[in-house]
Design an enzyme around this catalytic site. Structure first.
Site, PDB file in Angstrom:
ATOM      1  N   THR A 175     -23.805 -26.056 -49.274  1.00  0.00           N
ATOM      2  CA  THR A 175     -22.928 -25.334 -50.173  1.00  0.00           C
ATOM      3  C   THR A 175     -23.799 -24.328 -50.899  1.00  0.00           C
ATOM      4  O   THR A 175     -25.014 -24.492 -50.928  1.00  0.00           O
ATOM      5  CB  THR A 175     -22.370 -26.350 -51.204  1.00  0.00           C
ATOM      6  OG1 THR A 175     -21.824 -27.462 -50.541  1.00  0.00           O
ATOM      7  CG2 THR A 175     -21.320 -25.779 -52.097  1.00  0.00           C
ATOM      8  N   ARG A 203     -10.384 -30.192 -42.129  1.00  0.00           N
ATOM      9  CA  ARG A 203     -10.977 -30.984 -43.217  1.00  0.00           C
ATOM     10  C   ARG A 203     -11.353 -30.037 -44.372  1.00  0.00           C
ATOM     11  O   ARG A 203     -11.865 -28.948 -44.158  1.00  0.00           O
ATOM     12  CB  ARG A 203     -12.217 -31.710 -42.689  1.00  0.00           C
ATOM     13  CG  ARG A 203     -12.966 -32.544 -43.750  1.00  0.00           C
ATOM     14  CD  ARG A 203     -14.179 -31.809 -44.242  1.00  0.00           C
ATOM     15  NE  ARG A 203     -14.989 -32.601 -45.155  1.00  0.00           N
ATOM     16  CZ  ARG A 203     -15.999 -32.101 -45.852  1.00  0.00           C
ATOM     17  NH1 ARG A 203     -16.329 -30.842 -45.726  1.00  0.00           N
ATOM     18  NH2 ARG A 203     -16.682 -32.859 -46.664  1.00  0.00           N
ATOM     19  N   VAL A 204     -11.059 -30.457 -45.576  1.00  0.00           N
ATOM     20  CA  VAL A 204     -11.286 -29.607 -46.741  1.00  0.00           C
ATOM     21  C   VAL A 204     -12.476 -30.127 -47.535  1.00  0.00           C
ATOM     22  O   VAL A 204     -12.654 -31.333 -47.684  1.00  0.00           O
ATOM     23  CB  VAL A 204     -10.000 -29.570 -47.611  1.00  0.00           C
ATOM     24  CG1 VAL A 204     -10.279 -28.986 -48.972  1.00  0.00           C
ATOM     25  CG2 VAL A 204      -8.914 -28.768 -46.897  1.00  0.00           C
ATOM     26  N   SER A 205     -13.261 -29.195 -48.035  1.00  0.00           N
ATOM     27  CA  SER A 205     -14.462 -29.547 -48.792  1.00  0.00           C
ATOM     28  C   SER A 205     -14.128 -29.966 -50.226  1.00  0.00           C
ATOM     29  O   SER A 205     -13.077 -29.641 -50.757  1.00  0.00           O
ATOM     30  CB  SER A 205     -15.359 -28.317 -48.825  1.00  0.00           C
ATOM     31  OG  SER A 205     -16.323 -28.447 -49.820  1.00  0.00           O
ATOM     32  N   ASP A 206     -15.097 -30.629 -50.846  1.00  0.00           N
ATOM     33  CA  ASP A 206     -14.982 -30.963 -52.281  1.00  0.00           C
ATOM     34  C   ASP A 206     -15.058 -29.720 -53.166  1.00  0.00           C
ATOM     35  O   ASP A 206     -14.702 -29.772 -54.336  1.00  0.00           O
ATOM     36  CB  ASP A 206     -16.130 -31.893 -52.674  1.00  0.00           C
ATOM     37  CG  ASP A 206     -17.473 -31.188 -52.447  1.00  0.00           C
ATOM     38  OD1 ASP A 206     -17.881 -31.048 -51.281  1.00  0.00           O
ATOM     39  OD2 ASP A 206     -18.077 -30.735 -53.437  1.00  0.00           O
ATOM     40  N   THR A 224     -23.168 -30.059 -54.502  1.00  0.00           N
ATOM     41  CA  THR A 224     -23.444 -29.810 -53.087  1.00  0.00           C
ATOM     42  C   THR A 224     -23.749 -31.142 -52.416  1.00  0.00           C
ATOM     43  O   THR A 224     -24.207 -32.072 -53.065  1.00  0.00           O
ATOM     44  CB  THR A 224     -24.629 -28.845 -52.911  1.00  0.00           C
ATOM     45  OG1 THR A 224     -24.910 -28.736 -51.500  1.00  0.00           O
ATOM     46  CG2 THR A 224     -25.891 -29.324 -53.609  1.00  0.00           C
ATOM     47  N   GLY A 225     -23.503 -31.220 -51.111  1.00  0.00           N
ATOM     48  CA  GLY A 225     -23.798 -32.461 -50.392  1.00  0.00           C
ATOM     49  C   GLY A 225     -22.565 -32.946 -49.662  1.00  0.00           C
ATOM     50  O   GLY A 225     -21.679 -32.156 -49.336  1.00  0.00           O
ATOM     51  N   GLY A 227     -19.157 -34.004 -49.134  1.00  0.00           N
ATOM     52  CA  GLY A 227     -17.985 -33.784 -49.968  1.00  0.00           C
ATOM     53  C   GLY A 227     -17.181 -35.043 -50.242  1.00  0.00           C
ATOM     54  O   GLY A 227     -16.676 -35.241 -51.349  1.00  0.00           O
TER      55      GLY A 227
HETATM   56  N1  GLY Z   1     -20.088 -30.134 -50.094  1.00  0.00           N
HETATM   57  C1  GLY Z   1     -19.692 -29.499 -48.917  1.00  0.00           C
HETATM   58  C2  GLY Z   1     -18.744 -30.271 -48.132  1.00  0.00           C
HETATM   59  O1  GLY Z   1     -18.872 -31.475 -47.974  1.00  0.00           O
HETATM   60  O2  GLY Z   1     -17.816 -29.717 -47.637  1.00  0.00           O
END
Ligand code: GLY
Length: 298
Positions: A175, A203-206, A224-225, A227
């Protein structure tokens, strides 16, 4: 400095230094690493300095977030915008959010295809009644923003996707993110990402949730990391709530860090409070560098 699994704390009095900018380019194990790490650090440093000088020149906190995310999304070395990770069907679907602390207003887009600046669209939604948009609304927003059609796919990211396909194993997650503290202690945050890489299509990110991006009058955070882990822990909002309820940023982030380590989480964040306390943390095995820098008022 390069460290694996660490926390860094500091304090820049916003009234003295005229505000400051924190940026991250992810804390993933793979991305970027080796010689690419030094190059990416240089890129981030340049973007942070340009953001800080825009802030010193009177740009609003939200515009500085916009400028920094736009530049990070334009750099193919990060998993955001151009060079984003690809989902398992070979498509890049981009996610970004921004949050304005003074009004406590969150806005974001999820799953943008065919353009590289989801953060520009997230920012456009700040003043609107509908503030988080996914396809098909993202295409209409991109048209209204005049965002040019542009493929986020780079040869390097395609090669990683091909390798992931062979091994049935993701090779990306990361991210980019930005936190801005203005001279009067107002807080802003933004996050942009291509996602985990090789995840299920759609799939949607955090990043476009309050677990990945949050800002209020108390604290601003960009995560970041992985999600799913960030969402399971309600990370950004959890840090903010602890600060809101009276913990110092350093204590709030130390508690979240120890909880994350106990749960063997793979994520990280940048955070700042209205008093100018800042924190960088990451629980990944990434060799992550932190370069505290600020512009001093002349
Ligand atoms: N933090 C990025 C994701 O997992 O989409």
């Amino acid at each position: 400095m390069l460290d694996k699994i660490a926390q860094r704390n500091g304090l820049f009095d916003p009234a003295v230094c005229g505000g400051f900018v924190l940026l991250h380019g992810g804390a993933g194990v793979q991305d970027p690493r080796g010689p690419a790490h030094a190059a990416a650090s240089k890129v981030i440093e340049g973007i942070a300095l340009r953001g800080a000088s825009a802030l010193a020149g009177g740009a609003s906190g939200l515009n500085v977030v916009k400028q920094c995310l736009f530049e990070l999304e334009s750099e193919p070395c990060f998993n955001a915008g151009l060079g984003s990770a690809l989902q398992s069907d070979g498509q890049a679907r981009l996610t970004a959010a921004v949050m304005s602390g003074p009004g406590q207003i969150f806005s974001g887009v999820m799953g943008l295809e065919g353009a590289i600046h989801p953060s520009t669209l997230a920012l456009m939604l700040q003043g609107k009644t509908t503030r988080v948009v996914c396809p098909p609304g993202t295409a209409e927003l991109a048209r209204r923003a005049g965002l040019k059609s542009e493929s986020p796919v780079t040869p390097e990211r395609l090669a990683r996707w091909e390798q992931a396909k062979k091994e049935n194993h993701p090779h990306d997650f990361d991210t980019v993110g930005c936190v801005v503290v203005t001279a009067n202690g107002e807080l802003f945050a933004g996050t942009s990402t291509g996602g985990r890489g090789f995840e299920a299509p759609g799939r949607v990110s955090d990043a476009a949730t309050v677990a990945g991006t949050y800002a209020s009058g108390f604290a601003a955070i960009s995560a970041t990391g992985i999600g799913e882990e960030i969402v399971d822990d309600g990370l950004a909002l959890r840090i903010e709530s602890r600060v809101r309820d009276g913990m110092a940023l350093e204590s709030a982030t130390a508690k979240c860090f120890s909880e994350a380590r106990e749960r063997k989480r793979s994520y990280g964040w940048i955070a700042a409070s209205s008093t100018g306390a800042w924190n960088f943390s990451w629980t990944t095995e990434a060799e992550t560098g932190v370069i505290p820098c600020r512009l001093l008022r002349s």
